[in-house]
Design a protein around this motif. Structure first.
Motif, PDB file in Angstrom:
ATOM      1  N   GLU A  68      -3.146   3.627  10.369  1.00 12.90           N
ATOM      2  CA  GLU A  68      -2.660   3.494  11.362  1.00 12.90           C
ATOM      3  C   GLU A  68      -1.528   4.156  10.444  1.00 12.90           C
ATOM      4  O   GLU A  68      -0.224   4.260  10.522  1.00 12.90           O
ATOM      5  CB  GLU A  68      -2.875   2.470  11.999  1.00 12.90           C
ATOM      6  CG  GLU A  68      -1.869   3.070  13.495  1.00 12.90           C
ATOM      7  CD  GLU A  68      -1.809   1.508  13.875  1.00 12.90           C
ATOM      8  OE1 GLU A  68      -3.231   0.356  13.697  1.00 12.90           O
ATOM      9  OE2 GLU A  68      -0.987   1.648  14.721  1.00 12.90           O
ATOM     10  N   THR A  69      -1.195   2.792   9.651  1.00  9.76           N
ATOM     11  CA  THR A  69      -0.185   3.060   8.796  1.00  9.76           C
ATOM     12  C   THR A  69       0.207   4.333   7.936  1.00  9.76           C
ATOM     13  O   THR A  69       1.040   4.637   8.531  1.00  9.76           O
ATOM     14  CB  THR A  69      -0.127   1.671   7.469  1.00  9.76           C
ATOM     15  OG1 THR A  69      -0.118   0.426   8.412  1.00  9.76           O
ATOM     16  CG2 THR A  69       0.778   1.624   6.828  1.00  9.76           C
ATOM     17  N   ILE A  70      -0.759   4.225   7.905  1.00 13.35           N
ATOM     18  CA  ILE A  70      -0.844   5.888   6.243  1.00 13.35           C
ATOM     19  C   ILE A  70      -0.456   7.448   7.159  1.00 13.35           C
ATOM     20  O   ILE A  70       0.574   7.983   7.288  1.00 13.35           O
ATOM     21  CB  ILE A  70      -1.922   5.989   5.481  1.00 13.35           C
ATOM     22  CG1 ILE A  70      -2.299   5.133   4.326  1.00 13.35           C
ATOM     23  CG2 ILE A  70      -2.114   7.401   4.933  1.00 13.35           C
ATOM     24  CD1 ILE A  70      -3.313   5.172   4.011  1.00 13.35           C
ATOM     25  N   TYR A  71      -1.304   7.019   8.753  1.00 13.29           N
ATOM     26  CA  TYR A  71      -0.823   8.303   9.687  1.00 13.29           C
ATOM     27  C   TYR A  71       0.531   8.346   9.589  1.00 13.29           C
ATOM     28  O   TYR A  71       1.081   9.458   9.670  1.00 13.29           O
ATOM     29  CB  TYR A  71      -1.895   8.499  10.738  1.00 13.29           C
ATOM     30  CG  TYR A  71      -2.907   8.883  10.074  1.00 13.29           C
ATOM     31  CD1 TYR A  71      -3.815   9.978   8.654  1.00 13.29           C
ATOM     32  CD2 TYR A  71      -4.301   9.088  11.221  1.00 13.29           C
ATOM     33  CE1 TYR A  71      -4.621  10.381   8.130  1.00 13.29           C
ATOM     34  CE2 TYR A  71      -5.712  10.240  11.008  1.00 13.29           C
ATOM     35  CZ  TYR A  71      -5.747   9.633   9.194  1.00 13.29           C
ATOM     36  OH  TYR A  71      -6.983  10.678   8.851  1.00 13.29           O
ATOM     37  N   ALA A  72       0.724   7.002  10.320  1.00 16.10           N
ATOM     38  CA  ALA A  72       2.294   6.937  10.724  1.00 16.10           C
ATOM     39  C   ALA A  72       3.546   7.472   9.453  1.00 16.10           C
ATOM     40  O   ALA A  72       4.295   7.910   9.911  1.00 16.10           O
ATOM     41  CB  ALA A  72       2.684   5.655  11.169  1.00 16.10           C
ATOM     42  N   ILE A  73       2.956   7.194   7.953  1.00 18.33           N
ATOM     43  CA  ILE A  73       3.816   7.191   7.441  1.00 18.33           C
ATOM     44  C   ILE A  73       4.275   8.951   7.435  1.00 18.33           C
ATOM     45  O   ILE A  73       5.221   9.418   6.924  1.00 18.33           O
ATOM     46  CB  ILE A  73       4.077   6.993   6.141  1.00 18.33           C
ATOM     47  CG1 ILE A  73       3.947   5.102   6.147  1.00 18.33           C
ATOM     48  CG2 ILE A  73       4.085   7.269   4.654  1.00 18.33           C
ATOM     49  CD1 ILE A  73       3.341   4.708   4.754  1.00 18.33           C
TER      50      ILE A  73
ATOM     51  N   VAL B  65      -6.492   7.815  -1.012  1.00 20.23           N
ATOM     52  CA  VAL B  65      -5.137   7.842   0.388  1.00 20.23           C
ATOM     53  C   VAL B  65      -4.083   6.560  -0.233  1.00 20.23           C
ATOM     54  O   VAL B  65      -5.469   4.964   0.039  1.00 20.23           O
ATOM     55  CB  VAL B  65      -4.608   8.347   0.924  1.00 20.23           C
ATOM     56  CG1 VAL B  65      -5.187   8.305   1.900  1.00 20.23           C
ATOM     57  CG2 VAL B  65      -3.302   8.429   2.251  1.00 20.23           C
ATOM     58  N   SER B  66      -2.703   5.987  -0.464  1.00 20.29           N
ATOM     59  CA  SER B  66      -2.591   4.861  -0.153  1.00 20.29           C
ATOM     60  C   SER B  66      -1.440   4.739  -0.006  1.00 20.29           C
ATOM     61  O   SER B  66      -0.615   5.984   0.175  1.00 20.29           O
ATOM     62  CB  SER B  66      -3.006   3.766  -1.633  1.00 20.29           C
ATOM     63  OG  SER B  66      -2.444   4.814  -2.670  1.00 20.29           O
ATOM     64  N   ALA B  67      -1.082   3.536   1.041  1.00 20.09           N
ATOM     65  CA  ALA B  67      -0.040   3.837   0.649  1.00 20.09           C
ATOM     66  C   ALA B  67       0.902   2.594   0.348  1.00 20.09           C
ATOM     67  O   ALA B  67       0.361   1.350   0.206  1.00 20.09           O
ATOM     68  CB  ALA B  67       1.096   3.513   2.640  1.00 20.09           C
ATOM     69  N   LYS B  68       2.624   2.416   0.339  1.00 19.20           N
ATOM     70  CA  LYS B  68       3.303   0.969  -0.359  1.00 19.20           C
ATOM     71  C   LYS B  68       4.682   1.218   0.470  1.00 19.20           C
ATOM     72  O   LYS B  68       5.012   1.620   1.603  1.00 19.20           O
ATOM     73  CB  LYS B  68       3.337   1.474  -1.844  1.00 19.20           C
ATOM     74  CG  LYS B  68       4.203  -0.005  -2.300  1.00 19.20           C
ATOM     75  CD  LYS B  68       4.050   0.811  -3.846  1.00 19.20           C
ATOM     76  CE  LYS B  68       3.914  -0.765  -4.552  1.00 19.20           C
ATOM     77  NZ  LYS B  68       4.815  -0.182  -6.409  1.00 19.20           N
ATOM     78  N   VAL B  69       4.835   0.033   1.008  1.00 16.62           N
ATOM     79  CA  VAL B  69       5.539  -0.598   2.312  1.00 16.62           C
ATOM     80  C   VAL B  69       6.527  -1.255   2.204  1.00 16.62           C
ATOM     81  O   VAL B  69       6.130  -2.384   1.621  1.00 16.62           O
ATOM     82  CB  VAL B  69       5.528  -0.474   3.729  1.00 16.62           C
ATOM     83  CG1 VAL B  69       6.445  -0.919   4.773  1.00 16.62           C
ATOM     84  CG2 VAL B  69       4.455   0.534   3.864  1.00 16.62           C
ATOM     85  N   ARG B  70       7.732  -1.999   2.040  1.00 13.85           N
ATOM     86  CA  ARG B  70       8.485  -2.557   2.022  1.00 13.85           C
ATOM     87  C   ARG B  70       9.675  -3.287   3.389  1.00 13.85           C
ATOM     88  O   ARG B  70      10.313  -2.172   3.892  1.00 13.85           O
ATOM     89  CB  ARG B  70       9.293  -2.781   0.637  1.00 13.85           C
ATOM     90  CG  ARG B  70       9.825  -4.392   0.226  1.00 13.85           C
ATOM     91  CD  ARG B  70      11.294  -4.257  -0.986  1.00 13.85           C
ATOM     92  NE  ARG B  70      11.874  -6.069  -0.528  1.00 13.85           N
ATOM     93  CZ  ARG B  70      12.768  -6.705  -0.171  1.00 13.85           C
ATOM     94  NH1 ARG B  70      12.828  -5.927   1.394  1.00 13.85           N
ATOM     95  NH2 ARG B  70      12.511  -7.443  -0.376  1.00 13.85           N
ATOM     96  N   THR B  71       8.967  -4.022   3.023  1.00 12.49           N
ATOM     97  CA  THR B  71      10.212  -4.492   4.692  1.00 12.49           C
ATOM     98  C   THR B  71      10.989  -5.640   4.802  1.00 12.49           C
ATOM     99  O   THR B  71      10.640  -6.445   3.747  1.00 12.49           O
ATOM    100  CB  THR B  71       9.599  -4.612   6.325  1.00 12.49           C
ATOM    101  OG1 THR B  71       8.680  -5.398   5.919  1.00 12.49           O
ATOM    102  CG2 THR B  71       8.748  -2.648   6.490  1.00 12.49           C
ATOM    103  N   GLY B  72      11.751  -5.995   5.994  1.00 15.54           N
ATOM    104  CA  GLY B  72      12.522  -6.808   5.618  1.00 15.54           C
ATOM    105  C   GLY B  72      14.257  -7.368   4.616  1.00 15.54           C
ATOM    106  O   GLY B  72      14.353  -6.360   3.904  1.00 15.54           O
ATOM    107  N   GLY B  73      14.462  -8.698   4.753  1.00 12.03           N
ATOM    108  CA  GLY B  73      15.946  -8.949   4.061  1.00 12.03           C
ATOM    109  C   GLY B  73      15.368  -9.226   2.558  1.00 12.03           C
ATOM    110  O   GLY B  73      13.812  -9.451   1.860  1.00 12.03           O
TER     111      GLY B  73
END
Lengths: 238, 238
Positions: free
Chosen positions: A29-34, A166-174
């Motif tokens: 889900e995360t990978i496809y969304a990106i 495949v892999s994803a890397k995500v940073r969110t937030g403060g």
């Protein structure tokens, strides 16, 4: 290798996120969304031992990624031999201002997909793929424009690659600061970044009386492009 | 090799833009403007014959490009051995809708820079480089945040590469259609795309009474990030 009945991709030695591994994501889900939120990817490949990174339009269809270009392109000629590629997609989401230089950061979402690119050789499949890309961005448009000409099909190469490694890397937030630094009299926070659309500029050669068709309503001024692309990708699946 | 007294980079077999060569640009002004307007680049490199493309923050200082990351990163460990890299920067400027699928396009600006990355080993030069990057984005900020700690400097790798083998590719303007297609009753034009800033989100742990300093005024809501970055880069030179 992915289990297509599972919603996750298994990390391999090549795809496992090593640094800041808490930012790694392997779920479909995360990978496809990106991927679906992006228009441009950066395709990396090797010629004579040297790296090349070419920005190129791409799209996803099911478990495959597609990109296209001129049949005369050095990049695609080489890739059509089935050489390994790394297709990377990234979004900048925000500037993160912390209380030390070290903790300044960027909010982002990125995917790295590894594989061997294959050429889509069958003319019918190629034309269908190219039209699907136009429809993905501009629903209904292939009924308004003229059809693809045989020489255009010949001049275009369509590449495809399975999404498995495949892999994803995500940073969110403060910002995340060192405990003592929270006492500093220093502003900290996030400045969001978004890719937005401007007001459409009609072609100067536009025939009088032609206005934008309703099929392009989703591309209105101030729209956030990645969100628009994600909605379009979902619509296509339904 | 560039002649530093000239304003142009000479195209080499590797950098010469082959496809749509009228889009190729080799002049210093165009190349620097594209680089300076970007925050993120995609660095391509080869490990065991396989390509990797990592999105990473970068900046230019004079005739060199810099990027940094964790000293533990696979990418930087490998790059610090002086292996060849391809550093690519791209901006999406607009969706180009033509009267045939073939002539649909994207307005964009891209730079590909080839070279051998070198590690900045000297601690003083490394700290100066990292602080310069913070100052480039956030003028005055190194006076507000706490200084870099020795262990942070050790944990950070700073890479650098001369800008010599480099080319740019740029597409601007409206659709270019085949002559007969201008008679079609089909909307055509450009939908501009811009990377814009949102309203700043203060950190939830912000001490009461701390407002954004004037030094961050350039990052106001709705600002166009690439333009802001270019102005900042120019300011740093002066």
């Amino acid at each position: 290798m992915p289990d297509s009945t599972s919603s996750d991709f298994s990390p391999t030695p090549r795809t496992r996120v090593r640094r800041l591994h808490e930012r790694g994501r392997y779920d479909r889900e995360t990978i496809y969304a990106i991927l679906d939120a992006a228009l441009l990817c950066h395709v990396g490949y090797v010629i004579d031992g040297l790296p090349y990174v070419t920005p190129t339009l791409f799209w996803r269809e099911g478990e495959r990624l597609y990109w296209h270009g001129s049949s005369a392109s050095r990049m695609l000629r080489k890739q059509s031999e089935g050489i390994p590629v790394c297709l990377t997609v990234s979004h900048i989401d925000g500037l993160v201002l912390a209380r030390s230089g070290f903790h300044h950061s960027l909010n982002y979402r990125a995917v790295m997909a590894f594989g061997n690119a294959a050429i889509v050789a069958d003319d019918e499949a190629k034309a269908a793929g190219l039209n699907a890309f136009v429809e993905r961005l501009y629903p209904g448009r292939t009924r308004e424009i003229r059809p693809i000409l045989p020489q255009e099909l010949k001049a275009t190469t369509l590449m495809s690659m399975a999404i498995d490694k495949v892999s994803a890397k995500v940073r969110t937030g403060g910002p995340v600061d060192d405990e003592p630094d929270y006492a500093l009299d220093c502003w900290a926070g996030v400045i969001p970044v978004e890719m937005r659309l401007g007001a459409a500029i009609p072609d100067q050669h536009l025939k009088p009386g032609i206005s934008m068709p309703a099929g392009l309503d989703h591309l209105g001024e101030d729209g956030v492009l990645p969100e628009i692309l994600r909605v379009l990708a979902k619509r296509q699946v339904e």
